[in-house]
Design an enzyme around this catalytic site. Sequence first.
Site, PDB file in Angstrom:
ATOM      1  N   THR A   4     -15.327  -1.669 -10.766  1.00 52.32           N
ATOM      2  CA  THR A   4     -16.522  -1.019 -10.224  1.00 52.32           C
ATOM      3  C   THR A   4     -17.681  -1.031 -11.213  1.00 52.32           C
ATOM      4  OG1 THR A   4     -17.362   1.189  -9.668  1.00 52.32           O
ATOM      5  CG2 THR A   4     -15.370   1.143 -10.955  1.00 52.32           C
ATOM      6  N   ASP A   5     -18.907  -0.976 -10.678  1.00 52.93           N
ATOM      7  CA  ASP A   5     -20.085  -0.885 -11.553  1.00 52.93           C
ATOM      8  C   ASP A   5     -20.135   0.456 -12.288  1.00 52.93           C
ATOM      9  OD1 ASP A   5     -20.835   0.809  -9.453  1.00 52.93           O
ATOM     10  OD2 ASP A   5     -22.749  -0.186  -9.048  1.00 52.93           O
ATOM     11  N   GLU A   6     -19.330   1.435 -11.826  1.00 57.17           N
ATOM     12  CA  GLU A   6     -19.365   2.758 -12.470  1.00 57.17           C
ATOM     13  C   GLU A   6     -18.863   2.714 -13.906  1.00 57.17           C
ATOM     14  OE1 GLU A   6     -18.221   6.278 -10.489  1.00 57.17           O
ATOM     15  OE2 GLU A   6     -18.999   5.604  -8.575  1.00 57.17           O
ATOM     16  N   ASP A  14       0.852  -1.191   0.000  1.00 53.54           N
ATOM     17  CA  ASP A  14       0.000   0.000   0.000  1.00 53.54           C
ATOM     18  C   ASP A  14       0.887   1.240   0.000  1.00 53.54           C
ATOM     19  OD1 ASP A  14      -3.237   0.403   1.079  1.00 53.54           O
ATOM     20  OD2 ASP A  14      -1.911   2.127   0.953  1.00 53.54           O
ATOM     21  N   LYS A  38     -10.815   3.579 -14.283  1.00 53.60           N
ATOM     22  CA  LYS A  38     -11.109   2.209 -13.841  1.00 53.60           C
ATOM     23  C   LYS A  38     -11.464   1.340 -15.054  1.00 53.60           C
ATOM     24  CE  LYS A  38     -11.269   0.575 -10.240  1.00 53.60           C
ATOM     25  NZ  LYS A  38     -10.224  -0.073  -9.384  1.00 53.60           N
ATOM     26  N   THR A  89      -1.621   6.489   0.663  1.00 58.30           N
ATOM     27  CA  THR A  89      -2.086   7.811   0.242  1.00 58.30           C
ATOM     28  C   THR A  89      -2.968   8.346   1.363  1.00 58.30           C
ATOM     29  OG1 THR A  89      -4.138   6.977  -0.715  1.00 58.30           O
ATOM     30  CG2 THR A  89      -2.182   6.977  -2.157  1.00 58.30           C
ATOM     31  N   TYR A 121     -12.620   9.322 -12.803  1.00 60.00           N
ATOM     32  CA  TYR A 121     -12.405   8.104 -11.998  1.00 60.00           C
ATOM     33  C   TYR A 121     -12.853   6.865 -12.759  1.00 60.00           C
ATOM     34  CZ  TYR A 121     -13.703   4.325  -8.804  1.00 60.00           C
ATOM     35  OH  TYR A 121     -13.859   3.079  -8.231  1.00 60.00           O
ATOM     36  N   ASP A 162       4.322   1.541  -4.221  1.00 57.80           N
ATOM     37  CA  ASP A 162       3.393   1.984  -5.266  1.00 57.80           C
ATOM     38  C   ASP A 162       3.180   0.839  -6.271  1.00 57.80           C
ATOM     39  OD1 ASP A 162       2.196   3.260  -7.446  1.00 57.80           O
ATOM     40  OD2 ASP A 162       3.423   5.066  -7.231  1.00 57.80           O
TER      41      ASP A 162
HETATM   42  P1  NAD Z   1      -9.840   3.350  -0.585  1.00 60.11           P
HETATM   43  O1  NAD Z   1      -9.707   4.682  -1.248  1.00 60.11           O
HETATM   44  O2  NAD Z   1     -10.442   3.256   0.771  1.00 60.11           O
HETATM   45  O3  NAD Z   1      -8.412   2.636  -0.499  1.00 60.11           O
HETATM   46  C1  NAD Z   1      -7.512   2.624  -1.569  1.00 60.11           C
HETATM   47  C2  NAD Z   1      -6.201   2.099  -1.025  1.00 60.11           C
HETATM   48  O4  NAD Z   1      -5.277   2.008  -2.104  1.00 60.11           O
HETATM   49  C3  NAD Z   1      -5.570   3.008   0.029  1.00 60.11           C
HETATM   50  O5  NAD Z   1      -5.087   2.247   1.108  1.00 60.11           O
HETATM   51  C4  NAD Z   1      -4.424   3.680  -0.712  1.00 60.11           C
HETATM   52  O6  NAD Z   1      -3.356   4.067   0.123  1.00 60.11           O
HETATM   53  C5  NAD Z   1      -4.033   2.587  -1.701  1.00 60.11           C
HETATM   54  N1  NAD Z   1      -3.360   3.099  -2.900  1.00 60.11           N
HETATM   55  C6  NAD Z   1      -3.738   4.136  -3.689  1.00 60.11           C
HETATM   56  N2  NAD Z   1      -2.873   4.292  -4.704  1.00 60.11           N
HETATM   57  C7  NAD Z   1      -1.934   3.321  -4.560  1.00 60.11           C
HETATM   58  C8  NAD Z   1      -0.789   2.956  -5.315  1.00 60.11           C
HETATM   59  N3  NAD Z   1      -0.417   3.628  -6.413  1.00 60.11           N
HETATM   60  N4  NAD Z   1      -0.056   1.900  -4.898  1.00 60.11           N
HETATM   61  C9  NAD Z   1      -0.398   1.210  -3.768  1.00 60.11           C
HETATM   62  N5  NAD Z   1      -1.470   1.533  -3.013  1.00 60.11           N
HETATM   63  C10 NAD Z   1      -2.234   2.568  -3.406  1.00 60.11           C
HETATM   64  O7  NAD Z   1     -10.624   2.446  -1.636  1.00 60.11           O
HETATM   65  P2  NAD Z   1     -11.787   1.368  -1.448  1.00 60.11           P
HETATM   66  O8  NAD Z   1     -13.071   2.083  -1.378  1.00 60.11           O
HETATM   67  O9  NAD Z   1     -11.392   0.397  -0.421  1.00 60.11           O
HETATM   68  O10 NAD Z   1     -11.722   0.676  -2.894  1.00 60.11           O
HETATM   69  C11 NAD Z   1     -10.855  -0.425  -3.144  1.00 60.11           C
HETATM   70  C12 NAD Z   1     -11.040  -0.874  -4.572  1.00 60.11           C
HETATM   71  O11 NAD Z   1     -12.403  -1.229  -4.794  1.00 60.11           O
HETATM   72  C13 NAD Z   1     -10.726   0.212  -5.615  1.00 60.11           C
HETATM   73  O12 NAD Z   1     -10.076  -0.404  -6.706  1.00 60.11           O
HETATM   74  C14 NAD Z   1     -12.096   0.735  -6.021  1.00 60.11           C
HETATM   75  O13 NAD Z   1     -12.081   1.240  -7.339  1.00 60.11           O
HETATM   76  C15 NAD Z   1     -12.928  -0.527  -5.908  1.00 60.11           C
HETATM   77  N6  NAD Z   1     -14.344  -0.312  -5.613  1.00 60.11           N
HETATM   78  C16 NAD Z   1     -14.736   0.473  -4.562  1.00 60.11           C
HETATM   79  C17 NAD Z   1     -16.088   0.610  -4.268  1.00 60.11           C
HETATM   80  C18 NAD Z   1     -16.564   1.485  -3.137  1.00 60.11           C
HETATM   81  O14 NAD Z   1     -17.763   1.799  -3.095  1.00 60.11           O
HETATM   82  N7  NAD Z   1     -15.742   1.880  -2.207  1.00 60.11           N
HETATM   83  C19 NAD Z   1     -17.034  -0.067  -5.052  1.00 60.11           C
HETATM   84  C20 NAD Z   1     -16.599  -0.862  -6.125  1.00 60.11           C
HETATM   85  C21 NAD Z   1     -15.249  -0.989  -6.386  1.00 60.11           C
HETATM   86  O1  DAU Z   2     -20.448   2.357  -7.577  1.00 59.56           O
HETATM   87  C1  DAU Z   2     -19.170   2.009  -7.073  1.00 59.56           C
HETATM   88  C2  DAU Z   2     -18.438   3.275  -6.718  1.00 59.56           C
HETATM   89  O2  DAU Z   2     -19.087   3.810  -5.586  1.00 59.56           O
HETATM   90  C3  DAU Z   2     -16.958   3.067  -6.436  1.00 59.56           C
HETATM   91  O3  DAU Z   2     -16.324   2.634  -7.603  1.00 59.56           O
HETATM   92  C4  DAU Z   2     -16.313   4.371  -5.961  1.00 59.56           C
HETATM   93  O4  DAU Z   2     -14.968   4.144  -5.581  1.00 59.56           O
HETATM   94  C5  DAU Z   2     -17.078   4.885  -4.775  1.00 59.56           C
HETATM   95  O5  DAU Z   2     -16.567   6.148  -4.401  1.00 59.56           O
HETATM   96  C6  DAU Z   2     -18.567   5.009  -5.104  1.00 59.56           C
HETATM   97  O6  DAU Z   2     -18.798   6.078  -6.065  1.00 59.56           O
HETATM   98  P1  DAU Z   2     -20.025   7.107  -5.928  1.00 59.56           P
HETATM   99  O7  DAU Z   2     -19.684   8.342  -6.641  1.00 59.56           O
HETATM  100  O8  DAU Z   2     -21.313   6.465  -6.251  1.00 59.56           O
HETATM  101  O9  DAU Z   2     -19.963   7.301  -4.325  1.00 59.56           O
HETATM  102  P2  DAU Z   2     -20.075   8.581  -3.396  1.00 59.56           P
HETATM  103  O10 DAU Z   2     -20.146   8.085  -2.006  1.00 59.56           O
HETATM  104  O11 DAU Z   2     -19.087   9.627  -3.728  1.00 59.56           O
HETATM  105  O12 DAU Z   2     -21.516   9.140  -3.803  1.00 59.56           O
HETATM  106  C7  DAU Z   2     -22.684   8.336  -3.665  1.00 59.56           C
HETATM  107  C8  DAU Z   2     -23.871   9.181  -4.108  1.00 59.56           C
HETATM  108  O13 DAU Z   2     -24.048  10.252  -3.164  1.00 59.56           O
HETATM  109  C9  DAU Z   2     -23.684   9.859  -5.446  1.00 59.56           C
HETATM  110  O14 DAU Z   2     -24.935   9.922  -6.141  1.00 59.56           O
HETATM  111  C10 DAU Z   2     -23.230  11.268  -5.096  1.00 59.56           C
HETATM  112  C11 DAU Z   2     -23.956  11.526  -3.788  1.00 59.56           C
HETATM  113  N1  DAU Z   2     -23.255  12.434  -2.848  1.00 59.56           N
HETATM  114  C12 DAU Z   2     -21.968  12.144  -2.504  1.00 59.56           C
HETATM  115  C13 DAU Z   2     -21.266  12.969  -1.657  1.00 59.56           C
HETATM  116  C14 DAU Z   2     -19.829  12.670  -1.289  1.00 59.56           C
HETATM  117  C15 DAU Z   2     -23.903  13.531  -2.309  1.00 59.56           C
HETATM  118  O15 DAU Z   2     -25.100  13.778  -2.599  1.00 59.56           O
HETATM  119  N2  DAU Z   2     -23.204  14.356  -1.474  1.00 59.56           N
HETATM  120  C16 DAU Z   2     -21.912  14.136  -1.133  1.00 59.56           C
HETATM  121  O16 DAU Z   2     -21.324  14.951  -0.372  1.00 59.56           O
END
Ligand code: NAD
Ligand code: DAU
Length: 329
Positions: free
Chosen positions: A116-118, A31, A145, A34, A141, A53
């Site tokens: 991600t589903d995005e 990790d 991805k 960051t 983003y 990294d």
């Molecule tokens: P997060 O932002 O909480 O954690 C990301 C981690 O990656 C951190 O620990 C950071 O230090 C590390 N990192 C970043 N850049 C790096 C690099 N260059 N080398 C090594 N480490 C690095 O993220 P999360 O929400 O736990 O998401 C994890 C994975 O799941 C991501 O790939 C994200 O796209 C995917 N994902 C997240 C969600 C969500 O809703 N959180 C949903 C679907 C998929």
């Molecule tokens: O769908 C999977 C994705 O979900 C992951 O790939 C991403 O890493 C993760 O960040 C998340 O993306 P979203 O953009 O959907 O999540 P976020 O929590 O930023 O926002 C969720 C919804 O809430 C979105 O419609 C935007 C809205 N939102 C978000 C924030 C931060 C608000 O209305 N206000 C806010 O301040």
Amino acid sequence: MRVLVTGGAGFIGSHFVRRLLASGHEPVVLDKLTYAGNPANLDGVEVKLVVGDIADPDAVASAGEGCESAVNFAAETHVDRSILGAREFAMTNVIGTQVMLEWARTTGARLVHVSTDEVYGDLEAGGRSREDDPLRPSSPYSATKAAGDLLVPAYARTYGVNASVTRGANTYGARQFPEKLIPLFVTNALDGLPLPVYGDGHQVREWLHAEDHSAAIELVLHEGAPGEIYNVGGEDHENLEVTHRILELTGADPSLVTHVEDRAGHDRRYAIDDAKLRALGWAPAHSFGERGLPDTVAWYSENRAWCDNVKSGDYRAYYEEQYSARLKA
Ligand code: NAD
Ligand code: DAU
């Protein structure tokens, strides 16, 4: 099995590391630490943490020594930050994924890449995205991805790399950085701060508990086929519904809800079909309303020191840049 877990000090990665240990595997975390990476996310967990990294082939080779497989969680993950600047997103999410694939190619290790589903983009018109649907990412983003994700089947087909992709829905649970909707709104509600709802708040996301997401990824690690992609779904809810449930669970004043200027390029609705993963035997164990969200709110209220620590320093500057003009308007 010794498993390299990149991004294991982040949110979902820290749940996955605990799951691997519980299943008797030996995770090694790589990790970069960051702003989103936090060694405290691994407190009480017996795991080797290597700081490095994923875009650096030497760091990956060294941390991955002796690992038979890897799961790539490491990424820049916040849509709003990608709108402020996308360079780090391209470096980690595209180049970093390519480095992980080269490592898998040269070592013969199995790789699961967490996407991600995005990547499917907006589904305002209805329906649910399937794994072979075209990708239409909307934000910097999701575009990075999608680029990383598409490299995986390409490496499987061209070089025979044993790699699969998961495309997960919006994930929630303990230890999520409070820039995302649920941890931001829960911690703001607990602190009596505004809950900034983008636009009308009728956007729909699918909510998936981090432990259910981790279980899906572990299943794909063991049972997924090379070059294949697996959606991991959740429960559909509008942002305003989630917001009102957070108000109920925290007892916060409803007047904290503040509609602010919408996110640029904001996707209205995500929805995925996860029948392919369910056919492998996965089913979620957490229901959002009954257990998932109440337990999550309880975790943030019981771990105020964790929240105060991550909400200090750079976080304040980010919050100011992202919200101050919006909240004043
Ligand atoms: P997060 O932002 O909480 O954690 C990301 C981690 O990656 C951190 O620990 C950071 O230090 C590390 N990192 C970043 N850049 C790096 C690099 N260059 N080398 C090594 N480490 C690095 O993220 P999360 O929400 O736990 O998401 C994890 C994975 O799941 C991501 O790939 C994200 O796209 C995917 N994902 C997240 C969600 C969500 O809703 N959180 C949903 C679907 C998929
Ligand atoms: O769908 C999977 C994705 O979900 C992951 O790939 C991403 O890493 C993760 O960040 C998340 O993306 P979203 O953009 O959907 O999540 P976020 O929590 O930023 O926002 C969720 C919804 O809430 C979105 O419609 C935007 C809205 N939102 C978000 C924030 C931060 C608000 O209305 N206000 C806010 O301040």
